[in-house]
Motif scaffolding. Structure first.
Motif, PDB file in Angstrom:
ATOM      1  N   GLY A  56       0.830  -1.214   0.000  1.00 42.92           N
ATOM      2  CA  GLY A  56       0.000   0.000   0.000  1.00 42.92           C
ATOM      3  C   GLY A  56       0.859   1.255   0.000  1.00 42.92           C
TER       4      GLY A  56
ATOM      5  N   LYS B  54       1.820   2.093  -3.385  1.00 41.94           N
ATOM      6  CA  LYS B  54       0.752   2.734  -4.180  1.00 41.94           C
ATOM      7  C   LYS B  54       0.799   4.252  -4.026  1.00 41.94           C
ATOM      8  CE  LYS B  54      -2.367  -1.215  -3.984  1.00 41.94           C
ATOM      9  NZ  LYS B  54      -3.613  -1.783  -3.449  1.00 41.94           N
TER      10      LYS B  54
ATOM     11  N   ASP C 100       1.605   7.190  -6.888  1.00 39.55           N
ATOM     12  CA  ASP C 100       0.809   8.404  -7.151  1.00 39.55           C
ATOM     13  C   ASP C 100       1.701   9.644  -7.226  1.00 39.55           C
ATOM     14  OD1 ASP C 100      -1.722   7.454  -7.441  1.00 39.55           O
ATOM     15  OD2 ASP C 100      -2.511   8.299  -5.574  1.00 39.55           O
TER      16      ASP C 100
ATOM     17  N   LEU D  53       1.547  -4.414 -10.036  1.00 38.91           N
ATOM     18  CA  LEU D  53       0.880  -3.465  -9.139  1.00 38.91           C
ATOM     19  C   LEU D  53       0.425  -2.321 -10.046  1.00 38.91           C
ATOM     20  CD1 LEU D  53       0.194  -2.988  -6.109  1.00 38.91           C
ATOM     21  CD2 LEU D  53       2.118  -1.397  -6.104  1.00 38.91           C
ATOM     22  N   PHE D  54      -0.891  -2.082 -10.055  1.00 39.91           N
ATOM     23  CA  PHE D  54      -1.471  -1.218 -11.089  1.00 39.91           C
ATOM     24  C   PHE D  54      -0.950  -1.727 -12.454  1.00 39.91           C
ATOM     25  CE2 PHE D  54      -1.400   2.084  -7.509  1.00 39.91           C
ATOM     26  CZ  PHE D  54      -2.630   1.677  -7.053  1.00 39.91           C
TER      27      PHE D  54
END
Ligand SMILES: CC(=O)SCCNC(=O)CCNC(=O)[C@H](O)C(C)(C)COP(=O)(O)OP(=O)(O)OC[C@H]1O[C@@H](n2cnc3c(N)ncnc32)[C@H](O)[C@@H]1OP(=O)(O)O
Length: 196
Positions: A8, A11, A15, A37-38
């Motif tokens: 997390g 993530k 961004d 991941l993405f």
């Protein structure tokens, strides 16, 4: 940029890098079940390359990985963070959305200054520290290596917090805290020692 750790925390760093239009080549993670991941490939860390950010929230694990690897490290600062021109932030560190790092503050390597946290003038933050979301570190605060300050804590001016300690979320730290302890509350009190 490469990231080590597909969590997390990664993530949020993704961004930041996307907002800064900084290309992300791949992530590394030793969990063989994770392949993406993405939109980004997650590779096994047999041959790690840089520039790299260790995107793992646990301070001890970030330190272990940083000690093992010989790569170039990057940094990630969100454009909504306010960072004084007179502040110094060392390799591998990240500054999340809305955080503030004031004049003459010094942030070590592989630190996390999390969402909305405020690190005021002349604070000295050693390597591998995590300042959790919405903490307020007043001026001249010192935080030793590897210490984790829990979300929403307030540290009053000039207080020194030792190495590899944990301050529980929502604490108010008005007196110095030694190395290797868990301390919580308003007034922040030591409740146990941490085996270093
Ligand atoms: C983007 C992100 O999410 S970044 C992550 C941010 N995360 C955080 O800020 C979380 C910080 N973590 C905490 O505050 C945790 O409660 C910890 C680390 C202090 C818990 O440590 P543990 O060793 O598991 O302690 P444990 O949960 O057993 O609690 C021990 C005692 O302290 C109390 N306690 C735990 N945390 C706190 C706190 N923050 N404030 C006051 N008291 C607390 C517990 O109620 C318990 O009291 P009791 O013995 O009277 O029952």
């Amino acid at each position: 940029m490469y990231l080590y750790g597909a969590s997390g925390h990664a993530k949020v760093i993704i961004d930041i890098l996307r907002a800064n239009h900084e290309p992300i080549e791949a992530l590394f993670d030793d969990n063989e079940k994770i392949h993406h991941l993405f939109d980004y490939p997650v590779l096994r860390p047999s041959k790690v390359c840089g520039p790299l950010i260790i995107s793992i929230g646990n301070n001890g694990i970030r330190r272990k990985i940083a000690k093992e690897l010989k790569v170039e490290y990057g940094k990630a600062f969100h454009s909504s963070a306010i960072i004084s021109e007179e502040a110094e932030i060392r390799e591998g560190s990240v500054v999340m959305q809305g955080a503030i790092v004031q004049s003459d503050a010094c942030i070590g390597s592989h630190c996390i200054i999390n969402t909305g946290a405020s690190v005021d003038h002349e604070c000295l933050i050693a390597d591998y520290v995590h300042i959790s979301p919405h903490c307020t570190l007043c001026g001249n605060v010192q935080v030793g290596e590897g210490t984790w300050i829990g979300a929403g804590s307030v540290v009053i001016p000039g207080v020194k917090i030792g190495k590899w300690s944990i301050i529980g979320a929502g604490s108010v730290v008005a007196k110095d805290i030694p190395d290797g302890v868990l301390a919580v509350g308003n007034r922040c009190k030591i409740i146990k020692n941490i085996v270093l």
